[in-house]
Motif scaffolding. Structure first.
Motif, PDB file in Angstrom:
ATOM      1  N   PHE A 157      -4.383  -2.070  12.280  1.00 37.05           N
ATOM      2  CA  PHE A 157      -4.651  -2.091  10.844  1.00 37.05           C
ATOM      3  C   PHE A 157      -5.909  -2.908  10.585  1.00 37.05           C
ATOM      4  O   PHE A 157      -6.067  -4.009  11.116  1.00 37.05           O
ATOM      5  CB  PHE A 157      -3.445  -2.653  10.095  1.00 37.05           C
ATOM      6  N   PHE A 158      -6.799  -2.363   9.771  1.00 38.73           N
ATOM      7  CA  PHE A 158      -8.086  -3.013   9.584  1.00 38.73           C
ATOM      8  C   PHE A 158      -7.979  -4.177   8.614  1.00 38.73           C
ATOM      9  O   PHE A 158      -7.457  -4.026   7.503  1.00 38.73           O
ATOM     10  CB  PHE A 158      -9.120  -2.017   9.064  1.00 38.73           C
ATOM     11  N   PRO A 159      -8.477  -5.353   9.007  1.00 46.88           N
ATOM     12  CA  PRO A 159      -8.416  -6.512   8.113  1.00 46.88           C
ATOM     13  C   PRO A 159      -9.410  -6.380   6.971  1.00 46.88           C
ATOM     14  O   PRO A 159     -10.619  -6.295   7.190  1.00 46.88           O
ATOM     15  CB  PRO A 159      -8.770  -7.684   9.047  1.00 46.88           C
ATOM     16  N   ASP A 160      -8.896  -6.360   5.754  1.00 48.64           N
ATOM     17  CA  ASP A 160      -9.727  -6.178   4.570  1.00 48.64           C
ATOM     18  C   ASP A 160      -8.879  -6.531   3.359  1.00 48.64           C
ATOM     19  O   ASP A 160      -7.694  -6.843   3.485  1.00 48.64           O
ATOM     20  CB  ASP A 160     -10.204  -4.720   4.492  1.00 48.64           C
ATOM     21  N   THR A 161      -9.469  -6.458   2.169  1.00 50.93           N
ATOM     22  CA  THR A 161      -8.728  -6.666   0.927  1.00 50.93           C
ATOM     23  C   THR A 161      -8.419  -5.303   0.325  1.00 50.93           C
ATOM     24  O   THR A 161      -9.326  -4.507   0.086  1.00 50.93           O
ATOM     25  CB  THR A 161      -9.529  -7.515  -0.068  1.00 50.93           C
ATOM     26  N   TYR A 162      -7.131  -5.054   0.081  1.00 50.37           N
ATOM     27  CA  TYR A 162      -6.683  -3.762  -0.423  1.00 50.37           C
ATOM     28  C   TYR A 162      -6.112  -3.918  -1.835  1.00 50.37           C
ATOM     29  O   TYR A 162      -5.180  -4.705  -2.053  1.00 50.37           O
ATOM     30  CB  TYR A 162      -5.622  -3.171   0.511  1.00 50.37           C
ATOM     31  N   ALA A 163      -6.697  -3.200  -2.783  1.00 47.00           N
ATOM     32  CA  ALA A 163      -6.193  -3.176  -4.151  1.00 47.00           C
ATOM     33  C   ALA A 163      -5.162  -2.058  -4.273  1.00 47.00           C
ATOM     34  O   ALA A 163      -5.316  -0.989  -3.680  1.00 47.00           O
ATOM     35  CB  ALA A 163      -7.336  -2.960  -5.140  1.00 47.00           C
ATOM     36  N   TYR A 164      -4.094  -2.324  -5.022  1.00 52.70           N
ATOM     37  CA  TYR A 164      -3.045  -1.319  -5.174  1.00 52.70           C
ATOM     38  C   TYR A 164      -2.415  -1.424  -6.565  1.00 52.70           C
ATOM     39  O   TYR A 164      -2.440  -2.480  -7.202  1.00 52.70           O
ATOM     40  CB  TYR A 164      -1.968  -1.490  -4.101  1.00 52.70           C
ATOM     41  N   SER A 165      -1.871  -0.328  -7.026  1.00 56.01           N
ATOM     42  CA  SER A 165      -1.179  -0.300  -8.310  1.00 56.01           C
ATOM     43  C   SER A 165       0.196  -0.941  -8.166  1.00 56.01           C
ATOM     44  O   SER A 165       0.840  -0.847  -7.111  1.00 56.01           O
ATOM     45  CB  SER A 165      -1.008   1.135  -8.798  1.00 56.01           C
ATOM     46  N   ARG A 166       0.652  -1.570  -9.214  1.00 54.33           N
ATOM     47  CA  ARG A 166       1.979  -2.163  -9.197  1.00 54.33           C
ATOM     48  C   ARG A 166       3.038  -1.092  -8.980  1.00 54.33           C
ATOM     49  O   ARG A 166       2.989  -0.029  -9.573  1.00 54.33           O
ATOM     50  CB  ARG A 166       2.244  -2.889 -10.513  1.00 54.33           C
ATOM     51  N   GLY A 167       3.974  -1.394  -8.102  1.00 53.98           N
ATOM     52  CA  GLY A 167       5.055  -0.459  -7.815  1.00 53.98           C
ATOM     53  C   GLY A 167       4.762   0.506  -6.695  1.00 53.98           C
ATOM     54  O   GLY A 167       5.630   1.287  -6.314  1.00 53.98           O
ATOM     55  N   VAL A 168       3.541   0.444  -6.135  1.00 56.33           N
ATOM     56  CA  VAL A 168       3.213   1.338  -5.029  1.00 56.33           C
ATOM     57  C   VAL A 168       3.942   0.871  -3.773  1.00 56.33           C
ATOM     58  O   VAL A 168       4.291  -0.302  -3.636  1.00 56.33           O
ATOM     59  CB  VAL A 168       1.684   1.386  -4.800  1.00 56.33           C
ATOM     60  N   SER A 169       4.174   1.773  -2.835  1.00 58.72           N
ATOM     61  CA  SER A 169       4.900   1.445  -1.612  1.00 58.72           C
ATOM     62  C   SER A 169       4.023   0.687  -0.623  1.00 58.72           C
ATOM     63  O   SER A 169       2.817   0.945  -0.517  1.00 58.72           O
ATOM     64  CB  SER A 169       5.411   2.735  -0.970  1.00 58.72           C
ATOM     65  N   ASP A 170       4.642  -0.229   0.119  1.00 57.90           N
ATOM     66  CA  ASP A 170       3.908  -0.930   1.168  1.00 57.90           C
ATOM     67  C   ASP A 170       3.420   0.044   2.235  1.00 57.90           C
ATOM     68  O   ASP A 170       2.399  -0.185   2.878  1.00 57.90           O
ATOM     69  CB  ASP A 170       4.750  -2.050   1.794  1.00 57.90           C
ATOM     70  N   LEU A 171       4.123   1.158   2.408  1.00 64.98           N
ATOM     71  CA  LEU A 171       3.689   2.165   3.374  1.00 64.98           C
ATOM     72  C   LEU A 171       2.348   2.765   2.966  1.00 64.98           C
ATOM     73  O   LEU A 171       1.508   3.069   3.819  1.00 64.98           O
ATOM     74  CB  LEU A 171       4.742   3.269   3.496  1.00 64.98           C
ATOM     75  N   THR A 172       2.134   2.904   1.661  1.00 67.82           N
ATOM     76  CA  THR A 172       0.858   3.433   1.168  1.00 67.82           C
ATOM     77  C   THR A 172      -0.292   2.515   1.551  1.00 67.82           C
ATOM     78  O   THR A 172      -1.356   2.966   1.982  1.00 67.82           O
ATOM     79  CB  THR A 172       0.909   3.605  -0.361  1.00 67.82           C
ATOM     80  N   VAL A 173      -0.090   1.210   1.403  1.00 69.32           N
ATOM     81  CA  VAL A 173      -1.124   0.236   1.769  1.00 69.32           C
ATOM     82  C   VAL A 173      -1.363   0.264   3.274  1.00 69.32           C
ATOM     83  O   VAL A 173      -2.503   0.237   3.739  1.00 69.32           O
ATOM     84  CB  VAL A 173      -0.738  -1.178   1.300  1.00 69.32           C
ATOM     85  N   LEU A 174      -0.286   0.331   4.044  1.00 65.48           N
ATOM     86  CA  LEU A 174      -0.429   0.372   5.497  1.00 65.48           C
ATOM     87  C   LEU A 174      -1.147   1.638   5.955  1.00 65.48           C
ATOM     88  O   LEU A 174      -1.934   1.601   6.906  1.00 65.48           O
ATOM     89  CB  LEU A 174       0.945   0.290   6.162  1.00 65.48           C
ATOM     90  N   LYS A 175      -0.908   2.754   5.288  1.00 65.36           N
ATOM     91  CA  LYS A 175      -1.615   3.989   5.634  1.00 65.36           C
ATOM     92  C   LYS A 175      -3.112   3.820   5.453  1.00 65.36           C
ATOM     93  O   LYS A 175      -3.916   4.261   6.283  1.00 65.36           O
ATOM     94  CB  LYS A 175      -1.116   5.144   4.768  1.00 65.36           C
TER      95      LYS A 175
END
Length: 330
Positions: A157-175
């Motif tokens: 997994f690439f080290p970076d800062t990931y912005a995400y919408s509230r309620g999104v799945s952690d799997l989405t961020v990991l993808k």
């Protein structure tokens, strides 16, 4: 005729009054039940459902009136799913414009270079408003969901800062992080220097993870990579402490002892030759590039100088002198 004229005048006046009232309402701040109101709009929600959801969330207005505004504006079907937050002073125009722009409230998750996958999972567990869907999964199950069942999770997994919408799945961020690492690895591998003793991308990622953990000063990264590349070419053991520490796992108490260096694990590069079986951490892009574009050097050893940088040596005698100077003060 006079009656008809009066009727038309009255209707015109009423229309003007109604139009003025609507215009005033569109410009007037909405009453909110709290200083701020939050709402997550699911994909596929109808404009009518969105209007009523805002009322349920704390917008003190008639849901039917909000819906009619959405519909009358011609933009009802442009409303985007996402997480939104409004504050005192927002008008009906502002509210619709925010949803049409997709002006969401976003949270952020930062993954740090050198973190292990265990640290990644701990960060995911603490991330605000992130839906925890992978916490009970094994690493193998998780990687299968990512479409990479043959891969170990470590270092992928690439080290970076990931912005995400509230309620999104952690799997989405990991993808996203997994895809980002593969993209960086593909690019680095495609442009690699010639003649490296690395058989494939997996070995490049493993080496990059070691370079990440061994580099104290950024300027030394290419030289650190060169040392390990040179050792691989000669068939020398890598003898790198971070791999030993990784292999010890929870048994490591922060103090690396001689017996630890002699305790055989698949990751002990003192007792086993070549690269360890998987990465030991997440390398950043600089470490990926260093592993595949090492400095031109014959160095086989390095030792910490005590200021974050390292002293590099081509032979053992020079290395021993450097150890006496920088580690033993002789």
């Amino acid at each position: 005729m006079k009656f008809l004229s009066k009727l038309l005048a009255t209707l015109f006046l009423l229309a003007a009054i109604m139009g003025g009232a609507i215009w005033w309402w569109l410009q007037a701040p909405l009453s909110l039940a709290a200083p701020s109101v939050e709402l997550s709009i699911e994909a596929g929600a109808s404009p009518r459902e969105v209007a009523q959801a805002w009322v349920n969330a704390g917008v003190q207005a008639d849901g039917r009136l909000l819906y009619e505004w959405f519909r009358w504006s011609g933009q009802a079907r442009l409303i985007r799913a996402g997480s939104y937050e409004i504050h005192q002073g927002v008008t009906p125009r502002d509210l619709l414009a925010k949803m049409v722009r997709g002006d969401e409230v976003l949270e952020q998750l930062r993954l740090i270079e050198g973190w292990t996958f265990a640290q990644v999972r701990a960060a995911l567990a603490k991330a605000p408003a992130l839906k925890q869907s992978t916490a009970g999964l094994s690493e193998a199950q998780l990687m299968a969901l990512l479409g990479a069942p043959e891969q170990a999770a470590e270092g992928r997994f690439f080290p970076d800062t990931y912005a995400y919408s509230r309620g999104v799945s952690d799997l989405t961020v990991l993808k996203r992080a997994h895809k980002a690492m593969q993209k960086r690895l593909d690019a680095a591998w495609a442009g690699r220097s010639e003649g490296l003793p690395l058989k494939n991308q997996d070995q490049a990622l493993i080496l990059a993870s070691i370079v990440e953990k061994e580099t104290g000063a950024a300027a030394d990264r290419g030289m650190v990579a060169a040392v390990f590349i040179n050792r691989l070419r000669l068939g020398m053991p890598l003898q790198t402490d971070p791999t030993v520490i990784y292999g010890l796992g929870a048994a490591f108490d922060g103090n690396l002892r001689k017996r630890d260096l002699q305790t055989d694990t698949p990751f002990n590069t003192y007792t086993r030759g070549g690269l360890p079986p998987t990465p030991i951490a997440m390398p950043g892009n600089a470490s990926l590039l260093a592993a595949l574009h090492p400095a031109r050097s014959r160095a086989l050893y390095f030792v910490a100088r005590g200021d974050g940088s390292s002293e590099f040596s081509d032979d053992l005698a020079a290395h021993n002198r450097a150890v006496n100077k920088f580690q033993r003060g002789k």
